[in-house]
Write a protein that holds these residues in place. Sequence first.
Motif, mmCIF file in Angstrom:
data_model
loop_
_atom_site.group_PDB
_atom_site.id
_atom_site.type_symbol
_atom_site.label_atom_id
_atom_site.label_comp_id
_atom_site.label_asym_id
_atom_site.label_seq_id
_atom_site.Cartn_x
_atom_site.Cartn_y
_atom_site.Cartn_z
ATOM 1 N N ASN A 60 81.875 -44.962 -21.421
ATOM 2 C CA ASN A 60 82.813 -44.807 -20.175
ATOM 3 C C ASN A 60 83.195 -43.816 -19.489
ATOM 4 O O ASN A 60 83.946 -43.375 -18.855
ATOM 5 C CB ASN A 60 84.136 -45.002 -20.977
ATOM 6 C CG ASN A 60 84.388 -46.639 -21.392
ATOM 7 O OD1 ASN A 60 83.973 -47.642 -20.750
ATOM 8 N ND2 ASN A 60 85.206 -46.809 -22.243
ATOM 9 N N VAL A 158 90.600 -56.853 -20.314
ATOM 10 C CA VAL A 158 89.431 -57.289 -19.721
ATOM 11 C C VAL A 158 89.500 -58.171 -18.178
ATOM 12 O O VAL A 158 89.092 -57.643 -17.247
ATOM 13 C CB VAL A 158 88.373 -58.169 -20.583
ATOM 14 C CG1 VAL A 158 87.216 -58.716 -19.725
ATOM 15 C CG2 VAL A 158 87.989 -57.485 -21.910
ATOM 16 N N VAL A 161 91.330 -55.580 -15.648
ATOM 17 C CA VAL A 161 90.451 -54.483 -15.222
ATOM 18 C C VAL A 161 89.460 -55.154 -14.171
ATOM 19 O O VAL A 161 89.058 -54.515 -13.035
ATOM 20 C CB VAL A 161 89.703 -53.777 -16.284
ATOM 21 C CG1 VAL A 161 88.757 -52.517 -15.610
ATOM 22 C CG2 VAL A 161 90.666 -52.986 -17.224
ATOM 23 N N LYS A 162 88.893 -56.377 -14.614
ATOM 24 C CA LYS A 162 87.991 -56.730 -13.877
ATOM 25 C C LYS A 162 88.650 -57.281 -12.396
ATOM 26 O O LYS A 162 87.959 -57.361 -11.142
ATOM 27 C CB LYS A 162 87.165 -58.191 -14.589
ATOM 28 C CG LYS A 162 85.940 -57.778 -15.407
ATOM 29 C CD LYS A 162 85.659 -59.082 -15.998
ATOM 30 C CE LYS A 162 84.359 -58.417 -16.881
ATOM 31 N NZ LYS A 162 83.663 -59.781 -17.161
ATOM 32 N N LEU A 234 90.916 -48.724 -20.935
ATOM 33 C CA LEU A 234 89.715 -48.933 -21.789
ATOM 34 C C LEU A 234 89.661 -48.304 -22.960
ATOM 35 O O LEU A 234 89.286 -48.662 -24.133
ATOM 36 C CB LEU A 234 88.567 -48.638 -20.931
ATOM 37 C CG LEU A 234 88.232 -48.834 -19.504
ATOM 38 C CD1 LEU A 234 87.146 -48.003 -18.868
ATOM 39 C CD2 LEU A 234 88.002 -50.450 -19.636
ATOM 40 N N LEU A 239 87.472 -51.090 -24.757
ATOM 41 C CA LEU A 239 86.781 -51.424 -23.986
ATOM 42 C C LEU A 239 85.562 -50.731 -23.301
ATOM 43 O O LEU A 239 85.832 -49.423 -23.353
ATOM 44 C CB LEU A 239 87.591 -52.202 -22.897
ATOM 45 C CG LEU A 239 88.809 -53.230 -23.119
ATOM 46 C CD1 LEU A 239 89.469 -53.660 -21.607
ATOM 47 C CD2 LEU A 239 88.144 -54.216 -24.001
ATOM 48 N N LEU A 241 83.344 -50.000 -19.757
ATOM 49 C CA LEU A 241 83.129 -50.331 -18.752
ATOM 50 C C LEU A 241 81.406 -50.043 -18.479
ATOM 51 O O LEU A 241 81.055 -48.943 -18.483
ATOM 52 C CB LEU A 241 83.789 -49.487 -17.511
ATOM 53 C CG LEU A 241 83.598 -49.526 -16.360
ATOM 54 C CD1 LEU A 241 84.190 -51.041 -15.710
ATOM 55 C CD2 LEU A 241 84.272 -48.470 -15.348
ATOM 56 N N TRP A 267 79.042 -54.767 -12.278
ATOM 57 C CA TRP A 267 80.268 -54.333 -13.147
ATOM 58 C C TRP A 267 80.333 -55.096 -14.137
ATOM 59 O O TRP A 267 80.535 -56.422 -14.035
ATOM 60 C CB TRP A 267 81.451 -53.926 -12.353
ATOM 61 C CG TRP A 267 80.967 -53.011 -11.408
ATOM 62 C CD1 TRP A 267 80.671 -53.017 -9.902
ATOM 63 C CD2 TRP A 267 81.125 -51.462 -11.361
ATOM 64 N NE1 TRP A 267 80.620 -51.896 -9.350
ATOM 65 C CE2 TRP A 267 80.701 -50.765 -10.227
ATOM 66 C CE3 TRP A 267 81.445 -50.856 -12.639
ATOM 67 C CZ2 TRP A 267 80.686 -49.418 -10.114
ATOM 68 C CZ3 TRP A 267 81.577 -49.238 -12.564
ATOM 69 C CH2 TRP A 267 81.149 -48.727 -11.132
ATOM 70 N N VAL A 269 82.991 -55.295 -18.000
ATOM 71 C CA VAL A 269 83.742 -54.857 -19.000
ATOM 72 C C VAL A 269 83.706 -55.605 -20.521
ATOM 73 O O VAL A 269 83.904 -56.699 -20.551
ATOM 74 C CB VAL A 269 85.330 -54.969 -18.685
ATOM 75 C CG1 VAL A 269 86.265 -54.328 -19.882
ATOM 76 C CG2 VAL A 269 85.738 -54.507 -17.231
#
Length: 548
Positions: A60, A158, A161-162, A234, A239, A241, A267, A269
Amino acid sequence: MTAPAALAGFDEVEAYHDAWWDEIVAQAQAPAEVDIYDKDWRFLSTVDDAISGDFTDLYNDAGEGKLAQLAANPVAQWISENVTEAEDLHVRVTQSHTEWAGKAQTIEESMDSDGFESMNISFLHDLQHAKKIYCYPNPFFLLQVQWPKIYPYFGPSVTGVKTLLHLNLLRRYQPFWRLPADIFSKTAWAQDFEAANWPHIVNPRGTGLFNDTSMHCIIATRMGNFYDVVKAILEDAGLQLTATRWLPGDEQPFPEYATITMPTLIWDVVDKGGVRGKTGTLLDGFMPFVRSILGDNIQETKTPVPYEEPQEYSEDKWGTVKEVPAVVWYAAQRYTTATGTGQSGIVKWRKTQHKAIASAILTGGKSPGWVNTGVKLIANAILGYIGMIFLNPGLALGIFDEQIEDVILAFARADLTNLRDEMGRDAYGEYWESSGQNGFSPSTLAAFRTGQMAVQPYTSFQVEVVNGQPYWYGMHAVMGDRVSMELGMSGVLYTDQIRTARLTFGPNDPVGWTLAVGKDDDDTSPTARLARVLQAVSTIAQQIAVQS
């Protein structure tokens, strides 16, 4: 004399397994391949005779890479003669099952007193792009018209963030678009978006309310830096990234959504938070969140679970229990029995307790807009009533409006009572969390969670292991995977994530991997620590400017 058929069969099997193992070792120890690309990620050349290479992958965060070449090298000469100051230069390093891609930061050409000329290039991993994206309060509107003032989200981490990343890539690469009902649906990607043509795209798989079982989170930001906004989320939800470079010729990552033809940064996650819950449904993602913020909405309650080694780890085979990682490094002193190899891989280890730094969190600075408006309406009404008594009905606050703004609900405080009781009667007091927008909003709760993570005590384990003794990085475990290791002679297995992987190579040195297991922010190098402090100061200054 002819050997018996059974013995001959055994020899064949043994020879087959020896050849199979030799092939695995050859792949794991294969030389690193360094490819140089131009500003548009078009292949230029392979560096065959580098003086040295040192590339670090971080969990991360953006790792650094260093490449040293002879100045007489054709690739170095081409770079020196053709790459201008403004042009980007890229690298992709592949070794066995691993890949590292990034952008050049400095290109240094030098000659020492002996006349030895060389070129040294420093790179940053592609994950650095995450720190160059700012999140609009409303990605659907132009920058000049940003209402509402805060981007809000509540749901699985998830997906959250996405979605935040995808929307801010969308407004950057495809303006004047309309919002479909589901931004990650296959129809939207085929008809509404032209994501296959974007330089950066988000992996649309694994999103949605019923497909995403990650821990729930709250996202509330006003023009915040994407990396700073999601970093605590995260870490909190376990999580990772990831930023993976796709180049023409590679396998299509998600052909059911889009067919990529140009070099693209993908990208994603990845949920590295442990094992999926008992049901594997939406409730699994919600239960940890309830456990974390139920009650005062901030503190966590952790119940220790006694460790019992599964039977699979006591037998002469690799463990397969999901709750316990299959990759286990045992202490060298213990792993030298008749069933062991004697190669534990553990070079050195360190266990550090980090104590709590505060028992309460303060945040805020501004009142919500509706509070300020309501207070001024009430104050003006009272003044108007007083004015009527004194025959001056026009009496109002006027230029004194600011004196009553940001007074009510401007600040908020969270007492970590459980933590304070554990710390003792002389516990440290308060910690200021600067990420809170105001004293009463969704961002306040998110700021409390961020502050709680910053002040809480934790124990870190750092273990350096030799790649291939007996496990191979990239084959048995990758960045962010949970692995177990035995520290000392206690026989207890500690579990943590792989957070650093460092690849070094040179013409006279074999390929070497150094893995660090566990988090230990306080033990980073002074330069890296200073860079993070400066980044934090810059972020705070930006937040103050936006909120003022």
